[in-house]
Design a protein around this motif. Structure first.
Motif, PDB file in Angstrom:
ATOM      1  N   GLU A 289       6.303   9.506  -5.116  1.00 48.36           N
ATOM      2  CA  GLU A 289       7.665   9.079  -4.792  1.00 48.36           C
ATOM      3  C   GLU A 289       7.705   7.597  -4.440  1.00 48.36           C
ATOM      4  O   GLU A 289       8.658   6.885  -4.783  1.00 48.36           O
ATOM      5  CB  GLU A 289       8.227   9.926  -3.653  1.00 48.36           C
ATOM      6  CG  GLU A 289       8.525  11.359  -4.034  1.00 48.36           C
ATOM      7  CD  GLU A 289       9.494  11.448  -5.199  1.00 48.36           C
ATOM      8  OE1 GLU A 289      10.512  10.700  -5.195  1.00 48.36           O
ATOM      9  OE2 GLU A 289       9.227  12.233  -6.132  1.00 48.36           O
ATOM     10  N   PHE A 290       6.672   7.109  -3.746  1.00 49.41           N
ATOM     11  CA  PHE A 290       6.619   5.697  -3.386  1.00 49.41           C
ATOM     12  C   PHE A 290       6.563   4.817  -4.636  1.00 49.41           C
ATOM     13  O   PHE A 290       7.304   3.831  -4.760  1.00 49.41           O
ATOM     14  CB  PHE A 290       5.399   5.439  -2.495  1.00 49.41           C
ATOM     15  CG  PHE A 290       5.300   4.033  -1.989  1.00 49.41           C
ATOM     16  CD1 PHE A 290       5.934   3.653  -0.819  1.00 49.41           C
ATOM     17  CD2 PHE A 290       4.576   3.075  -2.689  1.00 49.41           C
ATOM     18  CE1 PHE A 290       5.861   2.341  -0.357  1.00 49.41           C
ATOM     19  CE2 PHE A 290       4.496   1.770  -2.237  1.00 49.41           C
ATOM     20  CZ  PHE A 290       5.138   1.399  -1.061  1.00 49.41           C
TER      21      PHE A 290
ATOM     22  N   VAL B 108      -3.313   9.847  -2.377  1.00 48.81           N
ATOM     23  CA  VAL B 108      -2.753  10.716  -3.409  1.00 48.81           C
ATOM     24  C   VAL B 108      -1.689  11.628  -2.792  1.00 48.81           C
ATOM     25  O   VAL B 108      -1.493  11.650  -1.584  1.00 48.81           O
ATOM     26  CB  VAL B 108      -3.855  11.573  -4.080  1.00 48.81           C
ATOM     27  CG1 VAL B 108      -4.835  10.706  -4.842  1.00 48.81           C
ATOM     28  CG2 VAL B 108      -4.598  12.423  -3.034  1.00 48.81           C
ATOM     29  N   GLY B 109      -1.013  12.377  -3.669  1.00 52.40           N
ATOM     30  CA  GLY B 109      -0.040  13.351  -3.197  1.00 52.40           C
ATOM     31  C   GLY B 109       1.378  13.001  -3.608  1.00 52.40           C
ATOM     32  O   GLY B 109       1.649  11.943  -4.194  1.00 52.40           O
ATOM     33  N   GLU B 110       2.311  13.899  -3.290  1.00 49.37           N
ATOM     34  CA  GLU B 110       3.699  13.723  -3.683  1.00 49.37           C
ATOM     35  C   GLU B 110       4.323  12.486  -3.052  1.00 49.37           C
ATOM     36  O   GLU B 110       5.156  11.815  -3.678  1.00 49.37           O
ATOM     37  CB  GLU B 110       4.502  14.971  -3.314  1.00 49.37           C
ATOM     38  CG  GLU B 110       4.177  16.185  -4.172  1.00 49.37           C
ATOM     39  CD  GLU B 110       4.472  15.969  -5.643  1.00 49.37           C
ATOM     40  OE1 GLU B 110       5.452  15.233  -5.962  1.00 49.37           O
ATOM     41  OE2 GLU B 110       3.729  16.501  -6.481  1.00 49.37           O
ATOM     42  N   ALA B 111       3.954  12.182  -1.803  1.00 50.43           N
ATOM     43  CA  ALA B 111       4.508  10.983  -1.160  1.00 50.43           C
ATOM     44  C   ALA B 111       4.101   9.720  -1.926  1.00 50.43           C
ATOM     45  O   ALA B 111       4.898   8.771  -2.035  1.00 50.43           O
ATOM     46  CB  ALA B 111       4.036  10.901   0.294  1.00 50.43           C
ATOM     47  N   THR B 112       2.889   9.700  -2.463  1.00 55.00           N
ATOM     48  CA  THR B 112       2.415   8.559  -3.254  1.00 55.00           C
ATOM     49  C   THR B 112       3.223   8.426  -4.528  1.00 55.00           C
ATOM     50  O   THR B 112       3.636   7.318  -4.915  1.00 55.00           O
ATOM     51  CB  THR B 112       0.921   8.729  -3.593  1.00 55.00           C
ATOM     52  OG1 THR B 112       0.215   9.172  -2.444  1.00 55.00           O
ATOM     53  CG2 THR B 112       0.331   7.425  -4.090  1.00 55.00           C
TER      54      THR B 112
ATOM     55  N   VAL C 260       0.846  -1.193   0.000  1.00 55.74           N
ATOM     56  CA  VAL C 260       0.000   0.000   0.000  1.00 55.74           C
ATOM     57  C   VAL C 260       0.885   1.248   0.000  1.00 55.74           C
ATOM     58  O   VAL C 260       1.769   1.398   0.848  1.00 55.74           O
ATOM     59  CB  VAL C 260      -0.939   0.011   1.221  1.00 55.74           C
ATOM     60  CG1 VAL C 260      -1.834   1.248   1.186  1.00 55.74           C
ATOM     61  CG2 VAL C 260      -1.787  -1.252   1.257  1.00 55.74           C
ATOM     62  N   ALA C 261       0.631   2.135  -0.953  1.00 53.81           N
ATOM     63  CA  ALA C 261       1.380   3.382  -1.055  1.00 53.81           C
ATOM     64  C   ALA C 261       1.003   4.325   0.070  1.00 53.81           C
ATOM     65  O   ALA C 261      -0.141   4.350   0.529  1.00 53.81           O
ATOM     66  CB  ALA C 261       1.110   4.045  -2.405  1.00 53.81           C
ATOM     67  N   GLY C 262       1.976   5.135   0.503  1.00 54.70           N
ATOM     68  CA  GLY C 262       1.693   6.164   1.487  1.00 54.70           C
ATOM     69  C   GLY C 262       1.243   7.448   0.813  1.00 54.70           C
ATOM     70  O   GLY C 262       1.358   7.600  -0.400  1.00 54.70           O
ATOM     71  N   GLY C 263       0.737   8.366   1.594  1.00 60.22           N
ATOM     72  CA  GLY C 263       0.290   9.640   1.050  1.00 60.22           C
ATOM     73  C   GLY C 263      -0.915  10.171   1.796  1.00 60.22           C
ATOM     74  O   GLY C 263      -1.199   9.766   2.926  1.00 60.22           O
TER      75      GLY C 263
ATOM     76  N   THR D  21       2.582   8.597 -13.056  1.00 65.44           N
ATOM     77  CA  THR D  21       3.725   7.849 -12.539  1.00 65.44           C
ATOM     78  C   THR D  21       3.537   6.352 -12.736  1.00 65.44           C
ATOM     79  O   THR D  21       4.495   5.629 -13.060  1.00 65.44           O
ATOM     80  CB  THR D  21       3.939   8.177 -11.051  1.00 65.44           C
ATOM     81  OG1 THR D  21       4.002   9.597 -10.878  1.00 65.44           O
ATOM     82  CG2 THR D  21       5.220   7.555 -10.532  1.00 65.44           C
ATOM     83  N   ILE D  22       2.312   5.878 -12.557  1.00 65.66           N
ATOM     84  CA  ILE D  22       2.014   4.463 -12.807  1.00 65.66           C
ATOM     85  C   ILE D  22       2.319   4.112 -14.262  1.00 65.66           C
ATOM     86  O   ILE D  22       2.928   3.070 -14.560  1.00 65.66           O
ATOM     87  CB  ILE D  22       0.548   4.151 -12.460  1.00 65.66           C
ATOM     88  CG1 ILE D  22       0.327   4.282 -10.943  1.00 65.66           C
ATOM     89  CG2 ILE D  22       0.154   2.745 -12.936  1.00 65.66           C
ATOM     90  CD1 ILE D  22      -1.127   4.189 -10.524  1.00 65.66           C
ATOM     91  N   ILE D  23       1.912   4.963 -15.192  1.00 66.17           N
ATOM     92  CA  ILE D  23       2.179   4.733 -16.612  1.00 66.17           C
ATOM     93  C   ILE D  23       3.685   4.636 -16.862  1.00 66.17           C
ATOM     94  O   ILE D  23       4.162   3.736 -17.576  1.00 66.17           O
ATOM     95  CB  ILE D  23       1.551   5.844 -17.469  1.00 66.17           C
ATOM     96  CG1 ILE D  23       0.020   5.732 -17.443  1.00 66.17           C
ATOM     97  CG2 ILE D  23       2.071   5.799 -18.907  1.00 66.17           C
ATOM     98  CD1 ILE D  23      -0.709   6.882 -18.105  1.00 66.17           C
ATOM     99  N   GLU D  24       4.443   5.540 -16.267  1.00 67.31           N
ATOM    100  CA  GLU D  24       5.896   5.586 -16.475  1.00 67.31           C
ATOM    101  C   GLU D  24       6.608   4.373 -15.895  1.00 67.31           C
ATOM    102  O   GLU D  24       7.684   3.989 -16.380  1.00 67.31           O
ATOM    103  CB  GLU D  24       6.463   6.855 -15.839  1.00 67.31           C
ATOM    104  CG  GLU D  24       6.023   8.143 -16.521  1.00 67.31           C
ATOM    105  CD  GLU D  24       6.355   9.373 -15.695  1.00 67.31           C
ATOM    106  OE1 GLU D  24       7.002   9.208 -14.611  1.00 67.31           O
ATOM    107  OE2 GLU D  24       5.980  10.489 -16.106  1.00 67.31           O
TER     108      GLU D  24
END
Length: 256
Positions: free
Chosen positions: A159-160, A153-157, A140-143, A195-198
């Protein structure tokens, strides 16, 4: 303008459900497909409803999505078919990222019996669903937690997710415009999806028929950046040609 009793009832039916196909409306009101098309065309021309290929939906905003609870029941049958098609295409023993959306959550339900999956998600609903699969590792991503739909959501997500490179990035979308632009409502959610796409070797997009020709505020990507599109109805022009020109494989989850 003055509506006749059938048109008034039809309008109320769509507003209650959020979405309806032309076939369903014809059956419900005991009239021909041509009669329903005339009714919904008239209602759409007067801004009361929005048409899309094969159906009609409530007119929606470009700045705010339909409420989560309403989206859960919106075209539930079509989303279930998409989920089955996606699940049958996901190989066992692969890595995936699943993002936010009711269609993606339905897909997660279709993966609860897959073996050897490693799933990264920024959706607590997806994590909760896949927690029932003992042979699936869920990361699970943080954010920032978005309480209305349990999306993170967010920048932390962002970066994770950048730590990973997965086999399949599976995303939902709020709208696909006639030029193939993919759009959503929350710029923070869009940054995560980009980011997921990349960071995915293949990108799969799940979008039911109501998403086509639907407008939203934030540009996410272009459909040419997708490898496979899973939907629940055959594509009409110009989307069929756009996908063909872009080399996107389209999987239509037909009714059984």
């Amino acid at each position: 303008m003055t509506l006749n009793p059938r048109q008034t009832a039809l309008l109320e039916e769509v507003r209650t459900q959020g979405f309806a196909s032309i076939d369903e409306l014809a059956r419900k009101f005991g009239v021909t497909l041509q009669t329903v098309r005339r009714d919904v065309n008239m209602l759409a021309e007067n801004g009361m409803l929005a048409r899309f290929h094969g159906g009609v939906r409530v007119e929606d905003s470009t700045t705010e999505n339909i409420a989560y609870r309403q989206r859960q029941v919106l075209n539930a049958e079509g989303k279930a078919r998409i989920a089955r098609a996606v699940a049958s295409a996901v190989p066992e023993g692969c890595s995936l990222i699943l993002n936010i959306g009711t269609t993606v959550e339905e897909i997660a339900r279709g993966l609860v019996h897959h073996r050897g999956l490693r799933v990264i998600t920024n959706n607590l609903n997806v994590a909760n669903i896949l927690a029932d699969n003992p042979d699936c590792e869920v990361i699970v991503a943080g954010g920032v937690l978005r309480s209305r739909d349990r999306g993170i959501v967010g920048e932390a997500t962002v970066e994770f997710i950048r730590q990973f490179k997965v086999d399949i990035g599976l995303i939902g979308i709020s709208g696909i415009e006639a030029d193939g632009t993919l759009r959503d409502y929350d710029f923070r959610e869009v940054k995560v999806a980009r980011t997921i796409i990349e960071h995915s070797r293949e990108v799969w997009l799940a979008a039911d028929a109501s998403k086509f020709n639907r407008q939203a505020m934030v540009e996410l990507a272009h459909v040419s950046q997708v490898d496979r599109l899973f939907t629940d109805a055959p594509l009409a022009a110009p989307f069929d040609q756009i996908l063909a020109d872009s080399g996107v494989k389209c999987v239509v989850a037909e009714r059984e």
